[in-house]
Write an enzyme that holds these catalytic residues in place. Sequence first.
Site, PDB file in Angstrom:
ATOM      1  N   TYR A  63      -1.110  -0.689   3.519  1.00  0.00           N
ATOM      2  CA  TYR A  63       0.162  -0.324   2.878  1.00  0.00           C
ATOM      3  C   TYR A  63       1.307  -1.116   3.514  1.00  0.00           C
ATOM      4  O   TYR A  63       2.145  -1.689   2.819  1.00  0.00           O
ATOM      5  CB  TYR A  63       0.380   1.189   3.041  1.00  0.00           C
ATOM      6  CG  TYR A  63       1.629   1.739   2.386  1.00  0.00           C
ATOM      7  CD1 TYR A  63       1.753   1.822   0.998  1.00  0.00           C
ATOM      8  CD2 TYR A  63       2.690   2.204   3.165  1.00  0.00           C
ATOM      9  CE1 TYR A  63       2.899   2.351   0.410  1.00  0.00           C
ATOM     10  CE2 TYR A  63       3.835   2.743   2.584  1.00  0.00           C
ATOM     11  CZ  TYR A  63       3.925   2.811   1.210  1.00  0.00           C
ATOM     12  OH  TYR A  63       5.062   3.342   0.627  1.00  0.00           O
ATOM     13  N   LYS A  76       3.693  -3.888   1.636  1.00  0.00           N
ATOM     14  CA  LYS A  76       5.153  -3.728   1.547  1.00  0.00           C
ATOM     15  C   LYS A  76       5.869  -4.901   2.237  1.00  0.00           C
ATOM     16  O   LYS A  76       6.883  -5.387   1.740  1.00  0.00           O
ATOM     17  CB  LYS A  76       5.584  -2.380   2.138  1.00  0.00           C
ATOM     18  CG  LYS A  76       5.086  -1.168   1.341  1.00  0.00           C
ATOM     19  CD  LYS A  76       5.528  -1.195  -0.118  1.00  0.00           C
ATOM     20  CE  LYS A  76       5.297   0.131  -0.832  1.00  0.00           C
ATOM     21  NZ  LYS A  76       5.621   0.067  -2.270  1.00  0.00           N
TER      22      LYS A  76
END
Length: 253
Positions: free
Chosen positions: A158, A162
């Site tokens: 994640y 990002k």
Amino acid sequence: MDFENRVALITGAGSLEGIGMSIARQLSKRGATVVLADINKNGVEAGANEIEGKGGKAYAVQLDVTDQKQMQSVVEEMVKKVGKIDIVVNNAGVSRPSRVQEITESEWDFVLNVNLKGPFFLTQAVLPYMKENRYGRIVNLSSVSGKRGGGVFGGSHYSAAKAGLTGFTKAVAREVASYGITCNTVAPGLIGGTDITGGLMTEEKEQEIKRDIPLGRLGQVEDVSYAITFLASEGAGYITGEELDINGGSHID
Ligand SMILES: NC(=O)c1ccc[n+]([C@@H]2O[C@H](COP(=O)([O-])OP(=O)(O)OC[C@H]3O[C@@H](n4cnc5c(N)ncnc54)[C@H](O)[C@@H]3O)[C@@H](O)[C@H]2O)c1
């Protein structure tokens, strides 16, 4: 901020409690036509009903952001229906709290595909129309996890997605600036009441997290959607390639 005659497409707007729907409400109440796109068909239909019930103009579209063909056809279809797309908010996202040694290749691909490849597909699909109109606002949802490393509810995949989205945003910002198109990210800290925690938030965990937030509370969806509304507005036309932190001071750089 006036969005009269503006059309905004928001991905991941399929949860009434989520950030996407909050963005749609902010833009709609200022006059924008909103296209709610999400893999969750019932979710976007409920969102569009809510907005139309308040006198706004909304379309609900089922869309898997990882499917490039579907993305192209949704964008083409919406441009045929509403004439243009001025604003794109790449908001669809997924997280998994896995430790790095536990992440399988398929989980890695899943998280990267939704959070990073999806925004790439949508950016590619809308740019021809934005360039033709010499106007566009693209806002991408990054995260504090992409800046300071793993969040509580998102693993290294994640964070990688990002952080990658932030780099992608900066490169696109430079590439399309001469067409009057801006491209920015927002990087929220933990936002209360959303589904991104996968049901793992406990009262104890929340208290622990709050102790590290100088402003003393979790974020709210409106904290994020208001900032995005600003970046999506005409008045923010001289801001591009920027990342706006929305984290109550929990990470200041
Ligand atoms: N909630 C937070 O604390 C927080 C913090 C930082 C960043 N963010 C980011 O903000 C964005 C919105 O998060 P949220 O908190 O509203 O989460 P959420 O889970 O409520 O919303 C995400 C939405 O994305 C949709 N989605 C998932 N996979 C999809 C796909 N393949 N195609 C289309 N739609 C898909 C889901 O159906 C859901 O409606 C995400 O990108 C998230 O990473 C959230």
